[in-house]
Design a protein around this motif. Structure first.
Motif, PDB file in Angstrom:
ATOM      1  N   LEU A  53     -97.331 -34.535  16.396  1.00 18.69           N
ATOM      2  CA  LEU A  53     -98.562 -33.750  16.460  1.00 18.69           C
ATOM      3  C   LEU A  53     -98.638 -32.966  17.761  1.00 18.69           C
ATOM      4  CD1 LEU A  53    -101.111 -36.243  14.882  1.00 18.69           C
ATOM      5  CD2 LEU A  53    -100.309 -34.091  13.891  1.00 18.69           C
ATOM      6  N   GLN A  54     -98.238 -33.583  18.861  1.00 18.16           N
ATOM      7  CA  GLN A  54     -98.241 -32.875  20.142  1.00 18.16           C
ATOM      8  C   GLN A  54     -97.243 -31.715  20.125  1.00 18.16           C
ATOM      9  OE1 GLN A  54     -97.593 -36.363  22.543  1.00 18.16           O
ATOM     10  NE2 GLN A  54     -99.783 -36.661  22.894  1.00 18.16           N
ATOM     11  N   TYR A  55     -96.088 -31.944  19.516  1.00 10.69           N
ATOM     12  CA  TYR A  55     -95.077 -30.896  19.372  1.00 10.69           C
ATOM     13  C   TYR A  55     -95.632 -29.742  18.519  1.00 10.69           C
ATOM     14  CZ  TYR A  55     -90.788 -28.630  17.676  1.00 10.69           C
ATOM     15  OH  TYR A  55     -89.826 -27.713  17.340  1.00 10.69           O
ATOM     16  N   MET A  56     -96.278 -30.086  17.398  1.00  8.94           N
ATOM     17  CA  MET A  56     -96.838 -29.058  16.522  1.00  8.94           C
ATOM     18  C   MET A  56     -97.980 -28.314  17.202  1.00  8.94           C
ATOM     19  SD  MET A  56     -96.587 -30.573  12.655  1.00  8.94           S
ATOM     20  CE  MET A  56     -96.767 -32.326  12.924  1.00  8.94           C
ATOM     21  N   ASP A  57     -98.740 -29.009  18.045  1.00  8.75           N
ATOM     22  CA  ASP A  57     -99.801 -28.362  18.811  1.00  8.75           C
ATOM     23  C   ASP A  57     -99.205 -27.284  19.715  1.00  8.75           C
ATOM     24  OD1 ASP A  57    -102.487 -28.070  20.095  1.00  8.75           O
ATOM     25  OD2 ASP A  57    -101.463 -28.986  21.797  1.00  8.75           O
ATOM     26  N   ASP A  58     -98.150 -27.642  20.435  1.00  5.07           N
ATOM     27  CA  ASP A  58     -97.482 -26.679  21.312  1.00  5.07           C
ATOM     28  C   ASP A  58     -96.984 -25.474  20.515  1.00  5.07           C
ATOM     29  OD1 ASP A  58     -97.917 -28.375  23.472  1.00  5.07           O
ATOM     30  OD2 ASP A  58     -95.874 -29.189  23.451  1.00  5.07           O
ATOM     31  N   CYS A  59     -96.351 -25.740  19.385  1.00  3.90           N
ATOM     32  CA  CYS A  59     -95.816 -24.652  18.547  1.00  3.90           C
ATOM     33  C   CYS A  59     -96.931 -23.767  17.999  1.00  3.90           C
ATOM     34  CB  CYS A  59     -95.000 -25.227  17.393  1.00  3.90           C
ATOM     35  SG  CYS A  59     -93.479 -26.056  17.899  1.00  3.90           S
ATOM     36  N   HIS A  60     -98.010 -24.389  17.531  1.00  2.00           N
ATOM     37  CA  HIS A  60     -99.133 -23.648  16.944  1.00  2.00           C
ATOM     38  C   HIS A  60     -99.781 -22.719  17.969  1.00  2.00           C
ATOM     39  CE1 HIS A  60    -102.583 -22.874  14.359  1.00  2.00           C
ATOM     40  NE2 HIS A  60    -103.388 -23.274  15.321  1.00  2.00           N
ATOM     41  N   ARG A  61    -100.078 -23.259  19.146  1.00  2.00           N
ATOM     42  CA  ARG A  61    -100.721 -22.434  20.164  1.00  2.00           C
ATOM     43  C   ARG A  61     -99.781 -21.357  20.691  1.00  2.00           C
ATOM     44  NH1 ARG A  61    -103.138 -25.606  24.491  1.00  2.00           N
ATOM     45  NH2 ARG A  61    -102.199 -27.509  23.733  1.00  2.00           N
ATOM     46  N   ALA A  62     -98.500 -21.664  20.799  1.00  2.00           N
ATOM     47  CA  ALA A  62     -97.534 -20.648  21.241  1.00  2.00           C
ATOM     48  C   ALA A  62     -97.446 -19.518  20.219  1.00  2.00           C
ATOM     49  CB  ALA A  62     -96.165 -21.281  21.456  1.00  2.00           C
ATOM     50  N   ALA A 116    -104.904 -37.714  19.123  1.00  2.00           N
ATOM     51  CA  ALA A 116    -104.009 -36.549  19.181  1.00  2.00           C
ATOM     52  C   ALA A 116    -104.617 -35.361  18.434  1.00  2.00           C
ATOM     53  CB  ALA A 116    -102.638 -36.900  18.616  1.00  2.00           C
ATOM     54  N   VAL A 117    -105.248 -35.642  17.299  1.00  2.00           N
ATOM     55  CA  VAL A 117    -105.906 -34.582  16.531  1.00  2.00           C
ATOM     56  C   VAL A 117    -107.058 -33.991  17.334  1.00  2.00           C
ATOM     57  CG1 VAL A 117    -107.285 -34.118  14.459  1.00  2.00           C
ATOM     58  CG2 VAL A 117    -105.198 -35.494  14.278  1.00  2.00           C
ATOM     59  N   LEU A 118    -107.880 -34.855  17.927  1.00  2.00           N
ATOM     60  CA  LEU A 118    -109.005 -34.364  18.726  1.00  2.00           C
ATOM     61  C   LEU A 118    -108.536 -33.570  19.939  1.00  2.00           C
ATOM     62  CD1 LEU A 118    -111.443 -37.413  18.537  1.00  2.00           C
ATOM     63  CD2 LEU A 118    -111.695 -35.179  17.421  1.00  2.00           C
ATOM     64  N   GLU A 119    -107.453 -33.995  20.569  1.00  2.00           N
ATOM     65  CA  GLU A 119    -106.900 -33.242  21.705  1.00  2.00           C
ATOM     66  C   GLU A 119    -106.507 -31.836  21.258  1.00  2.00           C
ATOM     67  OE1 GLU A 119    -103.703 -35.435  23.544  1.00  2.00           O
ATOM     68  OE2 GLU A 119    -105.013 -37.161  23.924  1.00  2.00           O
ATOM     69  N   HIS A 120    -105.876 -31.739  20.093  1.00  2.00           N
ATOM     70  CA  HIS A 120    -105.489 -30.422  19.571  1.00  2.00           C
ATOM     71  C   HIS A 120    -106.726 -29.562  19.307  1.00  2.00           C
ATOM     72  CE1 HIS A 120    -103.892 -27.239  17.043  1.00  2.00           C
ATOM     73  NE2 HIS A 120    -104.762 -27.599  16.116  1.00  2.00           N
ATOM     74  N   LYS A 121    -107.696 -30.129  18.634  1.00  2.00           N
ATOM     75  CA  LYS A 121    -108.897 -29.356  18.296  1.00  2.00           C
ATOM     76  C   LYS A 121    -109.627 -28.924  19.564  1.00  2.00           C
ATOM     77  CE  LYS A 121    -108.134 -29.560  13.965  1.00  2.00           C
ATOM     78  NZ  LYS A 121    -107.593 -28.370  13.309  1.00  2.00           N
TER      79      LYS A 121
END
Length: 191
Positions: A53-62, A116-121
């Motif tokens: 999820l952290q990896y996908m967060d980085d990819c999504h925001r990038a 992890a989900v809340l951190e992303h949001k």
């Protein structure tokens, strides 16, 4: 690419495609690593899911950030987020928001995943706040919350309806939100 990065990249793709319930045996088989290697880098499956999820967060925001034309006006930059979403929604691999999916699958039973989900949001909302601040609008947090919810709603709608036009509808609504906020500057505070 390190073994850890290889595992992370491929596990993220597999879990996005099939869900977090995919078995460890399937993961190691498809990634091409031994189970011991997987557990060396990620001691539990929850650790792996959180790292994915952290990896996908980085990819999504990038991806979102990378597709913004930073030379355009602040308003155009903010609205271009929806152009980026439209492109994502049109991809054959689009399966909705990995974070919403993980929430539905695990969050109630897995506090680390929920965190992890809340951190992303929260990170996404903070990013949107910055874009709204650049527009010079009042009630920045409120306007940013509206925009973030439009992004969320468009993502869920695009998944359910299999139609990238959800981004266009959300973008048109975001424009109305921005125009209303801009009018409140001109008219002054409401008593």
């Amino acid at each position: 690419m390190s073994k850890r990065d290889l595992i992370l990249k491929n596990a993220s793709r597999i879990m996005y495609e099939r869900g977090t319930g995919v078995g460890v045996d399937t993961l190691v088989s498809e990634i091409g690593v031994a189970k011991m290697t997987l557990y060396k880098h990620f001691p539990t499956k929850t650790d792996l899911i959180v790292a994915c999820l952290q990896y996908m967060d980085d990819c999504h925001r990038a991806r979102l950030s990378g597709e913004i034309d930073w030379s355009s006006s602040p308003r155009e930059r903010l609205l271009s987020v929806f152009d980026s979403l439209r492109e994502w929604f049109a991809m054959p691999s689009f399966r909705g928001c990995a974070f919403v999916n993980a929430t539905v699958e695990l969050a109630d039973t897995s506090p680390p995943v929920r965190n992890a989900v809340l951190e992303h949001k929260n990170a996404t909302r903070a990013w949107v706040v910055k874009l709204v601040e650049e527009c010079g609008l009042p009630n920045t947090n409120f306007v940013a919350s509206q925009i973030a919810q439009l992004m969320e709603g468009a993502t869920i709608t695009a998944l359910l309806e299999r139609d990238p036009v959800a981004a266009d509808i959300a973008q048109a609504t975001a424009l109305q939100v921005l125009e209303k906020a801009k009018k409140s500057i001109r008219s002054g505070p409401v008593n």
